[in-house]
Design a protein around this motif. Structure first.
Motif, short mmCIF file in Angstrom:
data_model
loop_
_atom_site.label_atom_id
_atom_site.label_comp_id
_atom_site.label_asym_id
_atom_site.label_seq_id
_atom_site.Cartn_x
_atom_site.Cartn_y
_atom_site.Cartn_z
N GLU A 171 0.83 -1.20 0.00
CA GLU A 171 0.00 0.00 0.00
C GLU A 171 0.86 1.26 0.00
O GLU A 171 2.01 1.22 0.43
N TYR A 172 0.27 2.32 -0.46
CA TYR A 172 0.94 3.60 -0.38
C TYR A 172 -0.04 4.61 0.21
O TYR A 172 -1.20 4.66 -0.17
N SER A 173 0.45 5.37 1.15
CA SER A 173 -0.41 6.37 1.76
C SER A 173 0.35 7.67 1.89
O SER A 173 1.50 7.69 2.29
N GLY A 174 -0.29 8.76 1.51
CA GLY A 174 0.34 10.08 1.64
C GLY A 174 -0.65 11.05 2.22
O GLY A 174 -1.83 10.72 2.41
N GLY A 175 -0.20 12.23 2.49
CA GLY A 175 -1.12 13.24 3.00
C GLY A 175 -0.50 14.01 4.13
O GLY A 175 0.70 14.22 4.15
N GLY A 176 -1.31 14.45 5.05
CA GLY A 176 -0.80 15.21 6.18
C GLY A 176 -1.69 16.40 6.49
O GLY A 176 -2.88 16.39 6.18
N ILE A 177 -1.07 17.41 7.07
CA ILE A 177 -1.80 18.63 7.41
C ILE A 177 -2.03 19.40 6.12
O ILE A 177 -1.12 19.54 5.31
N PRO A 178 -3.25 19.90 5.89
CA PRO A 178 -3.50 20.64 4.64
C PRO A 178 -2.56 21.83 4.48
O PRO A 178 -2.09 22.41 5.47
N LEU A 179 -2.27 22.17 3.25
CA LEU A 179 -1.41 23.32 2.96
C LEU A 179 -2.02 24.58 3.53
O LEU A 179 -3.23 24.74 3.56
N HIS A 180 -1.19 25.46 3.98
CA HIS A 180 -1.71 26.71 4.48
C HIS A 180 -0.84 27.85 4.01
O HIS A 180 0.21 27.65 3.43
N SER B 590 -5.83 21.28 -1.21
CA SER B 590 -5.54 21.24 0.21
C SER B 590 -4.36 20.33 0.50
O SER B 590 -3.68 20.49 1.50
N GLN B 591 -4.11 19.38 -0.38
CA GLN B 591 -2.94 18.51 -0.20
C GLN B 591 -2.37 18.11 -1.55
O GLN B 591 -3.11 17.95 -2.52
N TYR B 636 -3.86 5.15 -0.73
CA TYR B 636 -4.63 5.69 0.40
C TYR B 636 -4.16 7.10 0.64
O TYR B 636 -3.08 7.50 0.18
#
Lengths: 180, 989
Positions: A171-180, B590-591, B636
């Motif tokens: 699996e691959y998962s990315g993301g985090g806190i939204p850009l601000h 947003s991301q 994901y």
């Protein structure tokens, strides 16, 4: 060159062959002088040479055994050196260990040559050879053992795993806190 | 595998042998400074500038900037004479020069007033200004307000007016205006007047003028007037007795004359004096005598104010971008400058304020269009040899650069945009294509030999002082370093940095010189006035086509402050700095999730998530969608909502259901969520592993017990730190009992919490770094009153039985087969905490090409330095009395605090002022890593955490080696000849 040959050929006028090729008295033109026994002298000669040969072969086998035992001293010497070198990896212990490995190997390669001078139809070299090989193998084992005590042999699981790359992930998962 | 293992062993052996022979230290020698590192000092975008008066003689300007820097610059070369970085929470509100020898600054919302000595920048005094309210702050330094032989400085801050002595900073009197809720706009002391006037607004409909006695702060007179049309928030002092403001609808100009205790309001409709226009008028804040300026539709109108507060249009000038304040000239005249743009040039005009018809100066200067528009202009005059007035103009550009114009030319320029870097990437340089010509080689060979001979002289202690200097110069100015091609060791790279102004710079790692710069066009559009959320990503990194394709970079931004503003994308060539493609998106961003897949042209697939949890795939090609569809079920994403304290995991579902069919848009579905209880936990930090980190091995060998542990290496791990809501404030606001810190390790695919630990009596801020299978984080321990650093290492217990040597030799194991997070591996963690002296601004870890070299933590300390801390100090296996076997393995005996070794400062004697981030990039050489530190200053260096075991050091003398070899060969020949002769002689005997 041709000239020389010619001279040589021309220069040889006569020749006497003094060697007595015949051994049997039957076909000889000249009888033996009285008191001369051809047979006895023949027999005497052969006994002397036999004795001589026997002495030589015993000497040879003795020498062969000596040669075969020689690595034992070496082994003791090596063992002492290894004990002196200690079990940490540094230049000295590496040198000792590699020489301890190299000496038996080179000796084993030259087994034939070592026993060449003692080669005889009557001398049984198998025993010394086997002893020589066994002692050298012992030396080799000692070297390998030393190598192992230094930790340079891949006998642990870690030696085989440490080069394995991490497993791939499905699996691959990315993301985090939204850009601000 | 056996061979590689043996190779590693043999290599380690060699390394040990080498280390036992060489006596190297990690620190630098004095002459090695500047060899591989460089340091650049910046100040940031200039907010305000004050020129020295001519009397002081020295040609300097004092500036305050948006990075909260106060600096004195040399007007001849633009160098920094002195500089003070006040820090991110000490915003400079006002700057002025008092008494001709002090620089006065007001900062921290009007609460700190400081005086700095003008020539050398030393602080003379500092005053803390108390007040009950919060308000805008104002600093006024009247030129000739002397009360009781003391020069007064008037400060409005925290809702009150303070008179401060200019000599020692003592607050003489305070007048509180907090009760009146007065929003003070101006404080003036008109020439010839005894009183101080405080002008402000209450709410949006009342104007108040106070006359105050400068001796004791008593109110002499108070007038107020109602503003019928409201007030727009802008007010400009047109002259010493008239204030001009715009009404709330921005359709009327209101002139208020306040002198003599009478308030006289005069309203004028804008359309009356400026004609009909659809644009919104804006009052410009430039201080002009008897005038003010209004910006409307790109043009500027100068309006004169008569004594009766009547308005009179003086001049209309089109396409003006900036107007300076007026400066006094001789004979009571005043002059101001205005700047216009036109066909690649900027036009600087200096006019006399009482006579706008003629120009004192008109210059056109060719300007690099990558600098954008002029934002600010400050002028200064000087007397030329022919006794006429000369002018120099300091201009601040859109890219935050600072330039000095004089006599129609740019005297100097400073790239101060580099003080506000927001994101950093690196790019390889182009491959060297053609072979070097023979002549060049010969010349190089000669130079090379010369250099080495010099070096040899140095080693043999034969060098003279000149030679030593030449050697040092040669070392520092090697032309190799600044070549624009790739080198064998991978030391030469481009650092691509994005600044707050939306400008991209490519810096060469050699000396930090700017290779190209680009002011991103699609962030400059009028509808995109305040680009936010700026980030850069690797778009295309060609390896297979490195010879004929350039790498490119994706810049992501958002137009406007709100999170649902549409996004903009821009793709820029990393070699040339030209924009290849730009896109204005219909959706917000947003991301941005770079996926681990590339297409055949090696373009990386990116997933952009908008505010409605729709995922958009870029690049928009059919090939990309094919690759994406293949991996669709394994992709994901997760989102961290710090405000609500929720972490959510999402999976992609199907194509978006919209009016317009978009194959590249996907809906997502929530699959898990972790809700932190809002009364006890608040998310303050999240960290993941770096996507480009290479891990060499999955095994951790514990030599002491001849044991093996398998690291839990997953890219999908998230470290989250939460604190109790009471402990989220500054240190000291919470007691140890009511503050705790909880850390989590979360698998972002399944939402499984792998590890959770609470530190009681601990508080943020938390700085953390995640690498391989460990996290190191820094926080404050309230009970011990000290900072602490903790380490968590995570191991995979489910693989622990893979210890059979034969199975491993024969390859009968599943250690390299792909693993899924859904297999729920059993994990164990080990952790330990240590005290650490410093508070920390940033933490990072060194990265190397293959991940073999041991790691160092790079800690950006509060003193703006970078400390390299060996990871071995943060090893949970440390114990007070390690066994000899453990010692041999390199385990350091446990101490309660981490040592700070002065030699291990990466930045040696330098400070990277305003340090904000540390970036490490692996070089091609395994032992070496490149470190870039940015803040207000920039710093770059190379590090070798395990020393340079794979290359010879820089000071290795090749010449000595060469000479030794030659000497040996000669000796061989000589002895050979001698032995031949001897043999012959013996044969004759």
């Amino acid at each position: 060159m041709e000239k020389g040959k010619g001279v040589m050929g021309a220069g040889r006028r006569w020749a006497v062959d003094l060697t007595d090729n015949s051994t049997s008295p039957c076909c000889r033109d000249v009888p033996d002088p009285p008191g001369f026994s051809r047979a006895s002298s023949d027999q005497d000669d052969s006994t002397v040479s036999r004795q001589k040969k026997e002495a030589e072969s015993t000497w040879k086998s003795q020498k062969a055994w000596e040669v075969a035992q020689a690595p034992f001293k070496n082994l003791l010497m090596m063992g002492f050196m290894m004990w002196m070198a200690g079990s940490t990896v540094h230049l000295f212990s590496i040198g000792i260990t590699f020489s301890a490995l190299w000496q038996p190997i080179s000796a084993l390669q030259g087994v034939g040559k070592v026993f060449e001078p003692y080669k005889d139809s009557k001398v049984d070299l198998l025993g010394p050879k086997l002893l020589f090989i066994a002692l050298n193998l012992g030396g080799l084992a000692l070297g390998v053992w030393k190598l192992n005590t230094l930790g340079l042999l891949p006998t642990h699981a870690s030696d085989w795993v440490s080069s394995l790359p991490p497993a791939q992930e499905v699996e691959y998962s990315g993301g985090g806190i939204p850009l601000h | 595998m056996a061979t590689t293992s043996m190779a590693v062993r043999a290599f380690l052996l060699l390394l040990l042998v080498f280390l036992s022979l060489a006596n190297l230290t990690l620190s630098l020698y004095e002459d090695q400074v500047g060899l591989v590192d460089w340091h650049q000092q910046y100040i940031g975008k200039v907010k305000d500038a004050v020129f020295h008066t001519q009397k002081s003689g020295r040609k300097r300007v004092v500036v305050s900037t948006e990075e909260n820097v106060i600096a004195s610059l040399d007007l001849r070369h633009g160098e920094i004479f002195w500089r003070h970085v006040l820090g991110s929470n000490d915003v400079v509100d006002g700057i002025d020069i008092a008494l001709g020898k002090y620089v006065i600054t007001l900062s921290s919302e009007g609460s700190i007033l400081r005086a700095w000595n003008l020539p050398d920048g030393q602080m003379v005094w500092q005053s803390f200004i108390d007040g009950s309210g919060a308000s805008k702050s104002l600093l006024t330094v009247p030129t000739n307000l002397i009360v009781n032989k003391e020069n007064l400085i008037l400060v409005f801050g925290k809702g009150s007016l303070h008179a401060v002595s200019g000599i020692d900073g003592e607050v003489l009197w305070t007048k509180d205006f907090a009760a009146e809720s007065l929003e003070v706009k101006h404080i003036i002391q008109p020439v010839g007047s005894e009183a101080i006037y405080v002008l402000g607004f209450v709410g949006s409909s009342q104007f108040d003028a106070y006359q105050i006695n400068p001796k004791n702060g008593e109110i002499l007179k108070h007038n107020s007037a109602a503003l019928s049309g409201g007030y727009s928030g802008e007010a400009i002092l047109a002259s010493s007795d008239i204030l001009v403001t715009l009404d709330a609808s921005r359709s009327k100009l209101v002139g208020i004359s306040f002198q003599d205790g009478e308030l006289n309001l005069q309203q004028t409709s804008i359309s009356n004096i400026l004609g009909d226009s659809s644009g919104t008028p804006v009052l410009l804040s430039s201080k002009l005598p008897g005038m003010f300026s209004v910006k409307l539709d790109g043009g500027v109108t100068l309006i004169k104010v008569t004594v009766e507060a009547k308005l009179e249009v003086m001049d209309k000038i089109s396409s003006v971008v900036a107007i300076s304040d007026a400066i006094p000239l001789t004979e009571g005249q005043q002059a101001f400058a205005l700047v216009q743009h036109g066909d690649g040039k900027i036009h600087l005009t200096v006019k006399l304020s009482h006579d706008l018809s003629g120009d004192l100066l008109k210059e056109s200067i060719v300007m690099d269009n990558q600098r954008g528009m002029v934002h600010k202009v400050f002028i200064n005059s000087y007397i030329r040899t022919d006794r006429s007035n000369g002018f120099r103009a300091l201009i601040v550009m859109e890219d935050h650069s600072l330039l000095l114009l004089q006599q129609g030319a740019i005297v100097w320029s400073r790239e101060d945009g580099l003080a506000s870097i927001v994101d950093v990437l690196t790019s390889e340089l182009p491959v060297e294509k053609e072979g070097v010509s023979v002549a060049k080689v010969e010349e190089n060979l000669f130079e090379w030999l010369k250099g080495h001979l010099l070096k040899l002289k140095g080693t043999l202690m034969l060098a003279s002082a000149d030679d030593v200097a030449a050697i040092q110069e040669r070392r520092l100015k090697s032309s190799e370093k600044s070549k624009l091609t790739r080198d064998h060791n991978g030391f030469r790279k481009l650092l691509i940095v994005l600044t707050k102004a939306g400008k991209l710079f490519a810096l060469h790692t050699g000396y930090g010189q700017v290779v190209w710069s680009l002011l991103l066009p699609n962030l400059r559009k009028s509808e995109c006035e305040f680009p936010t959320g700026l980030n850069i990503y690797q778009w295309q990194v060609p390896h297979h086509h490195a010879m004929d394709e350039d790498p490119s970079i994706l810049i992501v931004g958002r137009c406007g402050q709100s999170s649902d503003a549409p996004g903009v994308l821009s793709i820029v060539d990393a070699y040339t700095g030209t924009e290849i493609n730009s896109m204005d998106l219909v959706h917000s961003i947003s991301q941005v999730i770079p996926l681990p897949f590339t297409d055949t042209t090696e373009q990386r697939l990116h997933l952009l998530i908008d505010g409605n949890q729709h995922a958009y795939l870029y690049p928009r090609t059919s090939e990309a969608i094919d690759i994406f569809q293949r991996e669709f079920s394994n992709i994901y994403w997760y989102s961290v909502e710090t405000k609500n304290g929720i972490i959510k995991g999402h999976v992609l579902k199907s194509n978006c259901i919209q009016e317009v069919v978009d194959n590249y848009c996907f809906e997502s579905r929530d699959i898990w969520s972790i809700v932190f209880p809002s009364d006890s936990e608040k998310i303050i930090a999240t960290v993941t592993r770096k996507p480009n980190e290479v891990v060499h091995t999955q095994a951790k060998v514990i030599a002491a017990e001849e044991d093996l542990m398998y690291k839990y290496i997953s890219k999908n791990l998230l470290f989250v730190a939460t604190v109790a809501p009471k402990g989220s404030g500054a240190i000291g606001t919470a007691t140890p009992e009511e503050s705790w810190l909880t850390v989590y390790l979360i698998d972002t695919v399944t939402g499984r919490i792998l590890h959770r630990m609470t530190h009681h009596g601990a508080q943020g801020p938390v700085h953390a770094v995640f690498s391989e299978n460990w996290v190191v984080y820094h926080y404050f321990n309230l009970r011990a009153h000290r900072y602490e650093m903790s380490v968590i290492e995570i191991y995979d217990q489910s693989r622990a039985d893979n210890k059979d040597v034969w199975k491993l030799i024969l390859g009968k194991h599943n250690l390299t087969s792909p693993i899924s997070s859904y297999s729920r591996p059993e994990v164990v963690t080990k952790s330990q905490s240590y005290f650490f002296t410093y508070s920390v601004k940033a933490i990072d870890v060194t990265l190397t090409a293959k991940g073999i070299t041991s790691k160092q933590l790079l800690v950006g300390t509060i003193g703006d330095q970078v400390l390299a801390l060996d990871k071995r100090f943060l090893d949970p296996r440390r114990s007070v009395n390690p066994t000899p076997a453990e010692k041999e393995e390199g385990i350091i005996p446990l101490t309660d605090s981490l040592p700070i070794i002065p030699q291990s400062y990466v930045t040696h004697a330098l400070r990277v002022e305003g340090l904000r981030g540390i970036v490490t990039v692996p070089a091609k050489l395994e032992s070496t890593t490149l470190v870039f530190v940015y803040g207000v200053d920039l710093f770059f260096t190379q590090l070798a955490p395990s020393r340079t075991y794979d290359s010879l050091t820089d000071d290795f003398s090749y010449a000595l080696l060469l000479i030794t070899i030659v000497a040996l060969i000669a000796a061989i020949f000589v002895t050979w000849i001698l032995s031949e002769k001897k043999e012959l002689r013996e044969k004759w005997r």
